[in-house]
Write a protein that holds these residues in place. Sequence first.
Motif, mmCIF file in Angstrom:
data_model
loop_
_atom_site.group_PDB
_atom_site.id
_atom_site.type_symbol
_atom_site.label_atom_id
_atom_site.label_comp_id
_atom_site.label_asym_id
_atom_site.label_seq_id
_atom_site.Cartn_x
_atom_site.Cartn_y
_atom_site.Cartn_z
ATOM 1 N N PHE A 16 0.920 -1.292 0.089
ATOM 2 C CA PHE A 16 -0.120 -0.041 0.186
ATOM 3 C C PHE A 16 0.923 1.166 -0.063
ATOM 4 O O PHE A 16 1.269 1.571 0.961
ATOM 5 C CB PHE A 16 -1.020 0.099 1.110
ATOM 6 N N LEU A 109 -10.431 5.327 3.268
ATOM 7 C CA LEU A 109 -9.756 5.204 4.451
ATOM 8 C C LEU A 109 -10.224 6.172 5.268
ATOM 9 O O LEU A 109 -10.306 7.329 5.011
ATOM 10 C CB LEU A 109 -8.029 5.541 4.459
ATOM 11 N N TYR A 140 -8.375 2.757 9.813
ATOM 12 C CA TYR A 140 -7.178 3.105 10.306
ATOM 13 C C TYR A 140 -7.286 2.986 11.897
ATOM 14 O O TYR A 140 -7.780 3.911 12.598
ATOM 15 C CB TYR A 140 -6.749 4.666 9.970
ATOM 16 N N LYS A 165 -6.018 -1.144 8.618
ATOM 17 C CA LYS A 165 -4.687 -0.493 8.477
ATOM 18 C C LYS A 165 -4.412 -0.448 10.020
ATOM 19 O O LYS A 165 -4.614 0.466 10.636
ATOM 20 C CB LYS A 165 -4.518 0.806 8.066
ATOM 21 N N VAL A 192 -3.673 -5.107 7.503
ATOM 22 C CA VAL A 192 -2.003 -4.980 6.840
ATOM 23 C C VAL A 192 -1.620 -3.936 8.213
ATOM 24 O O VAL A 192 -2.224 -3.328 8.560
ATOM 25 C CB VAL A 192 -2.202 -4.058 5.567
ATOM 26 N N GLY A 194 0.492 -1.122 9.153
ATOM 27 C CA GLY A 194 0.122 0.352 8.754
ATOM 28 C C GLY A 194 1.295 1.225 9.235
ATOM 29 O O GLY A 194 1.016 2.585 9.281
ATOM 30 N N TYR A 212 1.529 -4.686 3.774
ATOM 31 C CA TYR A 212 1.706 -3.440 4.776
ATOM 32 C C TYR A 212 1.794 -2.272 3.997
ATOM 33 O O TYR A 212 1.680 -2.062 2.669
ATOM 34 C CB TYR A 212 3.357 -3.736 5.298
ATOM 35 N N THR A 213 1.630 -0.990 4.647
ATOM 36 C CA THR A 213 1.828 0.447 4.072
ATOM 37 C C THR A 213 3.057 0.932 4.121
ATOM 38 O O THR A 213 3.833 0.707 5.000
ATOM 39 C CB THR A 213 0.793 1.193 4.760
#
Length: 306
Positions: A16, A109, A140, A165, A192, A194, A212-213
């Motif tokens: 991401f 998001l 998030y 996230k 994921v 974040g 992952y971001t």
Amino acid sequence: MKTSAVQPADISRSVFAVPPLAMSADLSVNAAQNKALIRHIEAGGVSTLLYGGNANIYNLTIDGFCQMLDILEDSAAPESWVIPAIGPDFGKMIDQAKILRNRAFPTTLTLPTTTAIHPAGVEAGLRRAADVMGKPLLVYAKGEGYLTPAQLGSLARDGVICAIKYAIDRKDPLQDPFLTELVQQVDRSLIVSGMGERPALAHLQHFKLAGYTSGLVCLIPAVSQAFLKAAQAGDFAHAQALMQRFFPLENAREKYGFIRVLHGLVRLSGIADTGPILPLLADMSAAEEAELAPMLEDLLAKEPRN
């Protein structure tokens, strides 16, 4: 731009990328420079672009938000998944959800906040935002007092959210009671990591999160994507070696401000001219740029070349 409903395969296929938003001198959104950055990220094999904190959505006007949506819809490749962010307060979240209801983005998001919240109110607000938008949300999870794992599980089961996230910072990412409970409440394929590269390997290896971001992926996307694929394949030694390349600049971002430093690094790299950063943030100083320039040069030298 990919417009179909979010599936678990979408979540795990790519890093991401969380890019900055390039601005013009008059603080309007710069179409040409944002497109240049998107093309660079996509050329490195990264096909998910998340316009949230690093894009400084917190300080974007509603008009600027609509301008950004137009540019993103026009600039991303057909198979790229683009995720704009909304919020963080309830009023802005709902106003933006109304706008997104008539757009093709398959999710959005929800930006986190620690101001004037209660977990029960956050859950109610997210349910309202998803209903207004007509699509599930990407949540998030950044703090203990925002939502509980049980609430996130309920939201996932009810189809209110399509992904999470996860970004609660820990001194040791392996010692995380919240994440331990979260993966019991929500399928790991929907979560994921974040917080960039530093905790990502622990989250991918030990908690089996889907992906992952990253902000620094904007600079060397092929390396970030290689790290993700190595971790997903169980080649953790190779993933560790790739991950360590990011640490000097990621540490500098923590020292001087994650959002403002990435905004400046992309400009200094020559990949795209990000222009001035929106107030209430401020651009890096000349001294900060001089300090970070050698680290940036070193990181860019490690990008694979065709």
